[in-house]
Scaffold this motif. Structure first.
Motif, short mmCIF file in Angstrom:
data_model
loop_
_atom_site.label_atom_id
_atom_site.label_comp_id
_atom_site.label_asym_id
_atom_site.label_seq_id
_atom_site.Cartn_x
_atom_site.Cartn_y
_atom_site.Cartn_z
N LYS A 79 0.74 -1.13 0.17
CA LYS A 79 0.18 0.01 -0.05
C LYS A 79 0.78 0.97 0.07
O LYS A 79 1.95 1.12 0.69
CB LYS A 79 -0.85 0.17 1.17
N TRP A 114 -6.74 0.49 -5.86
CA TRP A 114 -7.15 -0.77 -5.88
C TRP A 114 -8.13 -0.82 -4.58
O TRP A 114 -7.62 -0.57 -3.49
CB TRP A 114 -6.27 -2.01 -5.76
N LYS A 115 -9.65 -0.98 -4.56
CA LYS A 115 -10.46 -1.09 -3.59
C LYS A 115 -10.04 0.24 -2.71
O LYS A 115 -10.25 0.29 -1.46
CB LYS A 115 -10.26 -2.35 -2.74
N GLY A 116 -9.97 1.38 -3.11
CA GLY A 116 -10.07 2.53 -2.57
C GLY A 116 -8.35 2.95 -2.10
O GLY A 116 -8.48 3.86 -1.25
#
Length: 69
Positions: A3, A26-28
């Motif tokens: 991340k 990716w997914k926020g």
């Protein structure tokens, strides 16, 4: 996959850097991963397996078209 909070001195990044890293949302979250090229094995067993899937899809499409009639 890691991340990232501020990749490349910005608050968002997309795309690849020199076939080395890929930045993407990716997914926020903003994420980064290694750039990889997917393999496409053309072994006899793989071709046979793909044939099974193609036959199954053909049968499903035929059944759906008969159900519509």
């Amino acid at each position: 996959m890691a991340k990232v909070t501020a990749p490349l001195m910005s608050f968002g990044a997309r795309g690849k850097i020199a076939n080395s890293l890929v930045f993407f949302p990716w997914k926020g979250i903003n994420a980064v991963r290694q750039y990889v090229i997917p393999t496409n094995p053309k072994t006899g067993r793989q071709i046979t397996q793909r044939g099974y899937f193609q036959d199954a899809v053909d049968h499903i499409h035929a059944a759906q078209s008969q159900a519509d009639d």
